[in-house]
Design a protein around this motif. Structure first.
Motif, PDB file in Angstrom:
ATOM      1  N   LYS A 444       0.840  -1.183   0.000  1.00 49.29           N
ATOM      2  CA  LYS A 444       0.000   0.000   0.000  1.00 49.29           C
ATOM      3  C   LYS A 444       0.877   1.236   0.000  1.00 49.29           C
ATOM      4  O   LYS A 444       1.925   1.252   0.655  1.00 49.29           O
ATOM      5  N   SER A 445       0.465   2.268  -0.734  1.00 47.48           N
ATOM      6  CA  SER A 445       1.203   3.527  -0.725  1.00 47.48           C
ATOM      7  C   SER A 445       0.297   4.628  -0.194  1.00 47.48           C
ATOM      8  O   SER A 445      -0.898   4.664  -0.504  1.00 47.48           O
ATOM      9  N   SER A 446       0.866   5.523   0.599  1.00 43.37           N
ATOM     10  CA  SER A 446       0.084   6.615   1.180  1.00 43.37           C
ATOM     11  C   SER A 446       1.022   7.740   1.593  1.00 43.37           C
ATOM     12  O   SER A 446       2.219   7.527   1.798  1.00 43.37           O
ATOM     13  N   GLY A 447       0.472   8.938   1.715  1.00 46.80           N
ATOM     14  CA  GLY A 447       1.251  10.059   2.206  1.00 46.80           C
ATOM     15  C   GLY A 447       1.469   9.939   3.702  1.00 46.80           C
ATOM     16  O   GLY A 447       0.553   9.559   4.442  1.00 46.80           O
ATOM     17  N   CYS A 448       2.676  10.274   4.168  1.00 50.13           N
ATOM     18  CA  CYS A 448       3.013  10.134   5.582  1.00 50.13           C
ATOM     19  C   CYS A 448       3.567  11.456   6.106  1.00 50.13           C
ATOM     20  O   CYS A 448       4.712  11.819   5.801  1.00 50.13           O
ATOM     21  N   PRO A 449       2.775  12.206   6.893  1.00 46.39           N
ATOM     22  CA  PRO A 449       3.246  13.500   7.399  1.00 46.39           C
ATOM     23  C   PRO A 449       4.131  13.393   8.630  1.00 46.39           C
ATOM     24  O   PRO A 449       4.622  14.416   9.109  1.00 46.39           O
ATOM     25  N   GLU A 450       4.338  12.191   9.141  1.00 44.60           N
ATOM     26  CA  GLU A 450       5.109  12.034  10.373  1.00 44.60           C
ATOM     27  C   GLU A 450       6.603  12.227  10.159  1.00 44.60           C
ATOM     28  O   GLU A 450       7.342  12.490  11.112  1.00 44.60           O
ATOM     29  N   ASP A 451       7.059  12.076   8.918  1.00 41.50           N
ATOM     30  CA  ASP A 451       8.479  12.244   8.611  1.00 41.50           C
ATOM     31  C   ASP A 451       8.588  12.550   7.126  1.00 41.50           C
ATOM     32  O   ASP A 451       7.793  12.053   6.321  1.00 41.50           O
ATOM     33  N   SER A 458       6.268  12.360   3.322  1.00 37.48           N
ATOM     34  CA  SER A 458       6.984  11.396   2.496  1.00 37.48           C
ATOM     35  C   SER A 458       5.956  10.425   1.911  1.00 37.48           C
ATOM     36  O   SER A 458       4.765  10.490   2.239  1.00 37.48           O
ATOM     37  N   LEU A 459       6.409   9.543   1.050  1.00 32.00           N
ATOM     38  CA  LEU A 459       5.542   8.488   0.514  1.00 32.00           C
ATOM     39  C   LEU A 459       5.832   7.214   1.285  1.00 32.00           C
ATOM     40  O   LEU A 459       6.961   6.708   1.260  1.00 32.00           O
ATOM     41  N   LEU A 460       4.832   6.712   1.970  1.00 35.21           N
ATOM     42  CA  LEU A 460       5.002   5.499   2.775  1.00 35.21           C
ATOM     43  C   LEU A 460       4.553   4.279   1.975  1.00 35.21           C
ATOM     44  O   LEU A 460       3.396   4.190   1.549  1.00 35.21           O
ATOM     45  N   LEU A 461       5.482   3.359   1.757  1.00 36.91           N
ATOM     46  CA  LEU A 461       5.168   2.045   1.189  1.00 36.91           C
ATOM     47  C   LEU A 461       5.182   1.054   2.349  1.00 36.91           C
ATOM     48  O   LEU A 461       6.172   0.974   3.084  1.00 36.91           O
ATOM     49  N   HIS A 462       4.099   0.330   2.509  1.00 35.29           N
ATOM     50  CA  HIS A 462       4.079  -0.644   3.606  1.00 35.29           C
ATOM     51  C   HIS A 462       3.163  -1.802   3.229  1.00 35.29           C
ATOM     52  O   HIS A 462       2.325  -1.702   2.325  1.00 35.29           O
ATOM     53  N   GLY A 463       3.348  -2.907   3.936  1.00 35.07           N
ATOM     54  CA  GLY A 463       2.545  -4.076   3.630  1.00 35.07           C
ATOM     55  C   GLY A 463       3.151  -5.342   4.169  1.00 35.07           C
ATOM     56  O   GLY A 463       3.904  -5.335   5.162  1.00 35.07           O
ATOM     57  N   LEU A 464       2.839  -6.451   3.488  1.00 33.04           N
ATOM     58  CA  LEU A 464       3.275  -7.776   3.921  1.00 33.04           C
ATOM     59  C   LEU A 464       3.826  -8.536   2.724  1.00 33.04           C
ATOM     60  O   LEU A 464       3.155  -8.637   1.691  1.00 33.04           O
ATOM     61  N   ILE A 465       5.048  -9.037   2.857  1.00 27.27           N
ATOM     62  CA  ILE A 465       5.642  -9.879   1.820  1.00 27.27           C
ATOM     63  C   ILE A 465       5.567 -11.321   2.287  1.00 27.27           C
ATOM     64  O   ILE A 465       6.165 -11.677   3.317  1.00 27.27           O
ATOM     65  N   PRO A 466       4.831 -12.176   1.588  1.00 25.44           N
ATOM     66  CA  PRO A 466       4.706 -13.576   2.038  1.00 25.44           C
ATOM     67  C   PRO A 466       6.012 -14.332   1.867  1.00 25.44           C
ATOM     68  O   PRO A 466       6.829 -14.014   1.001  1.00 25.44           O
ATOM     69  N   ALA A 467       6.202 -15.335   2.704  1.00 26.48           N
ATOM     70  CA  ALA A 467       7.432 -16.137   2.654  1.00 26.48           C
ATOM     71  C   ALA A 467       7.555 -16.876   1.334  1.00 26.48           C
ATOM     72  O   ALA A 467       8.662 -17.217   0.897  1.00 26.48           O
ATOM     73  N   THR A 468       6.426 -17.113   0.662  1.00 26.14           N
ATOM     74  CA  THR A 468       6.457 -17.869  -0.593  1.00 26.14           C
ATOM     75  C   THR A 468       6.904 -17.033  -1.783  1.00 26.14           C
ATOM     76  O   THR A 468       7.140 -17.576  -2.864  1.00 26.14           O
TER      77      THR A 468
END
Length: 612
Positions: A444-451, A458-468
């Motif tokens: 997911k990408s979203s704007g992040c005003p915390e830093d 900044s542009l926050l990229l976050h999420g979950l990468i599966p082990a597979t």
């Protein structure tokens, strides 16, 4: 090509230039006598001790009316025109020069004329001219902003004043992204009917109004008008309305490149105020006289099916914008968080769409959750919208600032620690999205005003990468159309969580003429004035740019490559999983992405350039 490599260590800056010589050396005359005894330059200290130096300061009152200034702060503000007298007496000498947009319309691919299904946003919110009226920005804890520009073609600023002049901050932000901006000319009810009878009574009168609208658009730097006559017209007035529209359209096209005049579905050809919710024979005369038709909101799918076969639409289906009221007022399809249902039907019948009042996500929800609600709303529509590509040449730079934030940052440090809002400061916006991966993974990408690196977020990229998942995750950041035919440098500034590695991937158009050399990471030892420019100053600038800034946790990495005959079409961030047998949550803040040709040596100036 993937741009990757080891982290570099930043080197210290060179010292600044030496202080200026504050003393004039004494010269010897031809006879050897000290020249200072014969001739001296007079200074302010040479005045007689009993004399006085006076400075006369004259303050000239502003020639602008009081409505161009905020009553509390006296700061310059944007505003519209409320009466026909104001419109007809408008002239450049007394216009609000503060509200002139300074950003020209950026090119895009595809061009609007080649877009077969367009998207218009009509911004109608709480009467208009709110925080956005401050042309130099303001302090605001929770402002409304728009930043999904890649999805739309046209932005209309709407209020119920007679003449709505878009605030310069909106025009600047839209133009950076290649989006056309329209003001609004509206008449309503009894007062509106009286104004229409006056200005539509004859050719001289309607041409005078059209000329003023053209001059206003040209002066303030926006691109046209939505014309909304929501009152009944007499036989004489309605007869002159198409002539007024045609004249206004012709004059706008002549004086403002890429301009548009759109007509709202309201009055029909006999002068009655009867919303049709479609383009038909009763209102076609207005459509034929301008660039497009914005339908009312209470349409059904049967209306769209009928219009597809209507002869008056043939060849101009893209010019018919089907209105969608996000507030879902009246008997409408979709609206609110079901607006996607309306777009599904509209796109199925190959019409353009006019999304009215998407500020609903701000007006009726918790304003502290604005970014979340904004992103959710546009994510629901994304399958029915089209990503447009900014088309330009290098340099390209963005630090993802959305034009507002909780603080102002510069190179990762706080410049100020208070909330602010100024859409003119908005930089080129990335793509905001939610992408599903295999085995319940996601990005997911979203704007992040915390830093932030520069600006407000900044542009926050976050999420979950599966082990597979054994391959890198490709998070698309920009869709572009940038010709590349030189040695270029690309840099990325980021902060990444443990367990992942970040690199850039540039995607070019498939072409037999496109060729590139191997990409290599830039370090200070790999640079020389011969390659990069003139002298040690540039090397110092590059060393400041490319390295690891440990004190604030940001990593800056640069790569150098040479391309010929290529067009850059995508910038992606590759997220590499470092290993492990468990699913991995991750986050990465992107602070800035920049690409520039190395033939332009002054890197410091690039931070002021978006896309030129």
């Amino acid at each position: 090509m993937a741009l990757a490599g080891d982290k570099n260590e930043i080197l210290g800056e060179h010292g600044g230039p030496s202080a200026s010589n504050l003393h004039r050396s004494r010269d010897k005359t031809e006879d050897g006598e000290d020249d200072s005894k014969k001739t001296r330059f007079e200074s302010c200290f040479d005045q007689p001790v009993d004399s006085s130096v006076h400075e006369i300061i004259k303050l000239t009152p502003s020639s602008l009316p009081a409505e161009h200034y905020d009553a509390e702060t006296t700061e310059p503000i944007s505003c519209g025109l409320s009466s026909m007298d104001e419109l007809l007496s408008w002239n450049r000498s007394k216009a609000n020069s503060f509200n002139v947009a300074v950003v020209p319309l950026a090119p895009r691919e595809p061009r609007l004329v080649n877009c077969l299904r367009r998207t218009l946003v009509s911004h109608d919110m709480m009467g208009g001219y709110l925080d956005d009226r401050f042309v130099q920005g303001t302090n605001s804890e929770a402002p409304y902003a728009f930043y999904h520009w890649q999805y739309i073609d046209i932005f209309n600023y709407f209020t119920h004043q007679l003449v709505t002049i878009p605030p310069a901050v909106w025009t600047n932000a839209a133009h950076k992204h290649g989006v056309i901006v329209l003001g609004t000319f509206i008449t309503e009810w009894t007062n509106g009917a009286a104004m229409c009878e006056a200005f539509l009574k004859d050719e001289e009168s309607y041409r005078a109004v059209a000329d003023k609208l053209v001059q206003i658009s040209q002066y303030y730097g926006f691109d046209g008008w939505l014309v909304n006559i929501e009152n009944a017209l007499s036989e004489a007035a309605v007869k002159n309305t198409p002539l007024f529209l045609r004249y206004l359209t012709e004059q706008m096209h002549e004086r403002v490149p890429s301009s548009l005049i759109l007509w709202y579905d309201s009055v029909i050809e006999n002068g009655e105020l009867t919303w049709q919710n479609e383009l038909n024979q009763s209102n076609r005369v207005f459509f034929d006289a301008c660039d497009g038709f914005f339908t009312n909101y209470n349409w059904t799918e049967e209306n769209l099916e009928w219009m597809k076969e209507y002869s008056g639409v043939r060849g101009r289906q893209a010019d018919v914008y089907i209105g969608v009221d996000v507030f879902a007022r009246g008997k409408v399809v979709g609206g609110m968080l079901e607006t996607n249902k309306a777009l599904d039907i509209i796109r199925k019948h190959n019409f353009s769409v006019a999304i009215f009042a998407p500020g609903w996500v701000y007006e009726v929800h918790n304003k502290s959750e604005f970014r979340t609600n904004q992103d959710k709303f546009w994510a629901l529509l994304s399958d029915y919208l089209y990503i447009h590509q900014l088309a330009s040449r290098l340099p390209f730079i963005s630090s993802f600032c959305q034009g507002f934030g909780k603080a102002v940052y510069w190179k990762g440090q706080h410049e100020t620690k208070k909330s602010w809002f100024n859409l003119t400061a908005q930089e080129i916006q990335p793509l905001y999205y939610h992408m599903d991966l295999e085995d319940h993974g996601q990005v997911k990408s979203s704007g992040c005003p915390e830093d932030a690196w520069n600006g407000g977020c900044s542009l926050l990229l976050h999420g979950l990468i599966p082990a597979t998942l054994n391959t890198p995750v490709c998070a698309k950041i920009f869709s572009l159309h940038v010709p590349l035919d030189s040695k270029i440098m690309v840099s990325v500034v980021y902060k990444a969580s443990a367990g992942i590695t970040i690199s850039l991937q540039l995607k070019t158009t498939d072409s037999p003429h496109c060729s590139h050399t191997d990409v290599h990471e830039v370090t200070l030892t790999s640079m020389s004035p011969k390659i990069l420019g003139n002298g040690p100053l540039l090397v110092s600038q590059i060393s400041e740019l490319c390295g690891n800034i440990n004190s604030h946790g940001w990593t800056v990495r640069c790569s150098q490559l040479e391309l010929h005959g290529c067009v850059l079409r995508e910038v992606c961030v590759l997220i590499h999983r470092d290993g492990g047998s468990q699913d991995m949550s991750f986050s990465c803040r992107l602070g800035e992405i920049m690409g520039r040709a190395q033939s332009k040596p002054d890197l410091n100036k690039s931070k002021f350039i978006f896309v030129t």
